[in-house]
Design a protein around this motif. Structure first.
Motif, short mmCIF file in Angstrom:
data_model
loop_
_atom_site.label_atom_id
_atom_site.label_comp_id
_atom_site.label_asym_id
_atom_site.label_seq_id
_atom_site.Cartn_x
_atom_site.Cartn_y
_atom_site.Cartn_z
N ASN A 114 7.16 -26.17 4.91
CA ASN A 114 6.64 -25.46 3.75
C ASN A 114 5.12 -25.40 3.86
N PHE A 115 4.56 -24.29 3.41
CA PHE A 115 3.12 -24.10 3.50
C PHE A 115 2.65 -23.37 2.25
N SER A 116 1.54 -23.84 1.64
CA SER A 116 0.98 -23.23 0.44
C SER A 116 -0.34 -22.57 0.77
N ALA A 117 -0.49 -21.35 0.26
CA ALA A 117 -1.74 -20.62 0.46
C ALA A 117 -1.86 -19.57 -0.64
N HIS A 118 -3.08 -19.48 -1.20
CA HIS A 118 -3.36 -18.47 -2.23
C HIS A 118 -2.38 -18.55 -3.41
N GLY A 119 -2.01 -19.77 -3.80
CA GLY A 119 -1.13 -19.94 -4.95
C GLY A 119 0.33 -19.67 -4.68
N THR A 120 0.70 -19.47 -3.42
CA THR A 120 2.10 -19.17 -3.08
C THR A 120 2.59 -20.20 -2.07
N THR A 121 3.81 -20.66 -2.27
CA THR A 121 4.44 -21.59 -1.34
C THR A 121 5.40 -20.80 -0.46
N TRP A 122 5.27 -21.00 0.86
CA TRP A 122 6.08 -20.27 1.83
C TRP A 122 7.04 -21.23 2.52
N ARG A 123 8.21 -20.67 2.80
CA ARG A 123 9.18 -21.36 3.65
C ARG A 123 9.03 -20.77 5.05
N VAL A 124 8.66 -21.62 6.03
CA VAL A 124 8.30 -21.16 7.37
C VAL A 124 9.29 -21.72 8.38
N TYR A 125 9.72 -20.85 9.31
CA TYR A 125 10.58 -21.29 10.43
C TYR A 125 9.94 -20.80 11.73
N VAL A 136 8.62 -17.06 11.37
CA VAL A 136 9.15 -16.24 10.27
C VAL A 136 8.92 -16.99 8.97
N ALA A 137 8.45 -16.30 7.94
CA ALA A 137 8.13 -16.95 6.66
C ALA A 137 8.62 -16.08 5.51
N GLN A 138 8.94 -16.79 4.42
CA GLN A 138 9.38 -16.11 3.20
C GLN A 138 8.87 -16.90 2.00
N PRO A 139 8.37 -16.22 0.97
CA PRO A 139 7.91 -16.95 -0.22
C PRO A 139 9.08 -17.61 -0.95
N LEU A 140 8.89 -18.87 -1.37
CA LEU A 140 9.95 -19.58 -2.09
C LEU A 140 10.24 -18.96 -3.45
N SER A 141 9.27 -18.26 -4.02
CA SER A 141 9.48 -17.65 -5.34
C SER A 141 10.62 -16.66 -5.32
N ALA A 142 10.82 -15.97 -4.19
CA ALA A 142 11.93 -15.03 -4.11
C ALA A 142 13.26 -15.75 -4.24
N ARG A 143 13.35 -16.90 -3.61
CA ARG A 143 14.59 -17.67 -3.70
C ARG A 143 14.81 -18.20 -5.13
#
Length: 450
Positions: A114-125, A136-143
């Motif tokens: 997991n990585f946080s940047a600019h107020g957004t937490t990303w799920r990274v693989y 490949v990354a996707q914002p956790l907020s979508a989930r």
């Protein structure tokens, strides 16, 4: 009955309203809890699904080296929903990125992170494919948004039926309590003399203990009122005789001449007046000893001192009949009770014992105590009581047939009433030389020492 109705405080809670509020709150809390559990489960499943999707996406890419490519999505407008892809060659040069401005780290950590940047937490693989590193990354907020939508869709029907459940509860509780309202209407419509039981037909099981307690109270009131009526009738009958005799004795005293005849008439008048006064005193004593007539606080009673004081008061009456009044109260004994009532009880026993004992005989008073009980005993030398009358002499105004005494028939009734108030037992025994009266008090109500 309107006065009783006006005593019902308007702010008293309604059973129907209370049940409706608490059940509604409980159902709503259950729905919220169920929604939270569904949300957490869906979020977990969404994370697993999207993680699998990201792995499949990386696995679908070719393993050969790439030449630098132009980003396919130069704008950053949908980065909160998009999947971002970055590829590095073996020299660490980024040869592809799906968005022109990437918020992802420039160094890849293989596997999930997991990585946080600019107020957004990303799920990274990140994974290595041949000579390249794919990220490949996707914002956790979508989930989280997907999980919330699914949970809301699940619990929304339950929220929609909540008003219908509230209406059902309101109707069901009102229908269940209608029998209680009928019972209340029945009680309100009665007059003061109607003490018949309240009908329990249709009354809910939870309310039946209350109606049964009320019926038991009504039964006790009926018995008490009937006893009072009988007492008043008996008292009126018993007072009528001495008052009629007094009236006749007054007429005889008025007509009596001078000398011994007049003195005898006034002596009879005085004796009749004393009997009437004694009867009235006994009636008043009996009335004062009725349960609830006078509120008294139990206290520790020193039975040894009380017995000695009471027998001392009757010493002169015993001397007048040349009766030996003996006292055996050497053992200290205490009970919880009402000193005045116990003193009246002992006075009646002593009065009866001296009254029925022949001249020149003896009356013995004794006090016995053990760990659990205190026994007050009075033994006389009178004729005793026939066995068939032992249970009846406690009735008000009852006199043993053939008795020569001019008593009121209230002495033992008063004794029994005071004994019952102290939860004591009165035992009458013909000993062959007279009557033994034994009053046994319990000591379980004594306060602890110290």
């Amino acid at each position: 009955m309107s006065g009783v109705s006006s005593m019902i405080h308007p702010a008293n809670p309604s059973v129907r309203r209370t049940l409706l509020v608490w059940l509604s709150v409980g159902i709503l809390a259950g729905i919220v809890f169920a929604g939270s559990m569904i949300y957490m489960q869906v979020r977990e499943q969404a994370n697993q699904l999207f993680d699998y999707q990201m792995k499949q996406l990386v696995a679908s890419l070719p393993a050969q080296s790439y030449a630098p490519l132009i980003p396919t999505r130069p704008e950053l407008s949908n980065m909160q929903e998009d999947i971002i892809i970055q590829i590095w060659d073996s020299q660490g040069l980024r040869i592809y990125h799906s968005h022109d401005t990437s918020a992802l780290p420039q160094r890849a950590e293989l596997g999930f992170s997991n990585f946080s940047a600019h107020g957004t937490t990303w799920r990274v693989y990140s994974a290595q494919l041949g000579d390249t590193i794919v990220q490949v990354a996707q914002p956790l907020s979508a989930r989280l948004e997907l999980a919330a939508r699914l949970a809301l869709k699940t619990v929304a029907p339950l929220l929609l039926i909540l008003p219908f459940l509230a209406a059902l509860i309101w109707f069901a509780v009102g229908r269940s309590l209608s029998a209680v309202q009928r019972a209340a209407t029945d009680v309100q419509s009665r007059d003061a003399g109607a003490l018949t039981p309240i009908s329990e037909a249709g009354v809910p099981q939870e309310v039946q203990p209350l109606t049964r307690a009320l019926n038991e109270l009504l039964q006790r009131l009926d018995i008490s009122i009937q006893a009072q009526r009988n007492f008043i009738a008996d008292a009126a009958h018993e007072l009528k005789t001495p008052l009629t005799a007094l009236k006749l004795q007054i007429l005889l005293a008025e007509r009596a001449g001078e000398g011994p005849q007049r003195e005898e008439a006034f002596a009879d008048l005085k004796q009749g007046l004393e009997r009437a006064i004694h009867l009235v005193q006994q009636l008043l004593t009996l009335a004062r000893q009725e349960p609830g007539a006078v509120e008294q606080v139990p206290q520790v009673v020193d039975m040894q001192a009380l017995v000695r004081a009471a027998t001392g008061d009757f010493a002169m009456a015993a001397n007048d009949k040349e009766i030996d009044l003996g006292v055996q109260a050497d053992t200290p004994a205490q009970i919880m009770g009402h000193p005045d009532g116990i003193r009246i009880l002992l006075n009646n026993l002593l009065d009866n014992a001296i009254r029925y004992s022949p001249r020149g005989s003896a009356v013995d008073v004794s006090l016995l105590a053990d760990a659990d009980t205190v026994s007050l005993c009075v033994q006389d030398n009178g004729p005793g009581i026939p066995e068939g009358d032992l249970s009846r002499v406690f009735d008000r105004f009852y006199r043993v047939p053939g008795s020569q005494s001019k008593g009121t028939g209230l002495g033992l009734a008063i004794v029994r009433q005071i004994a019952e108030a102290h939860r004591a037992e009165v035992v009458l025994t013909n000993t062959g030389k007279g009557l033994l009266v034994r009053v046994v008090f319990g000591r379980e109500l004594l306060p602890a020492a110290g």
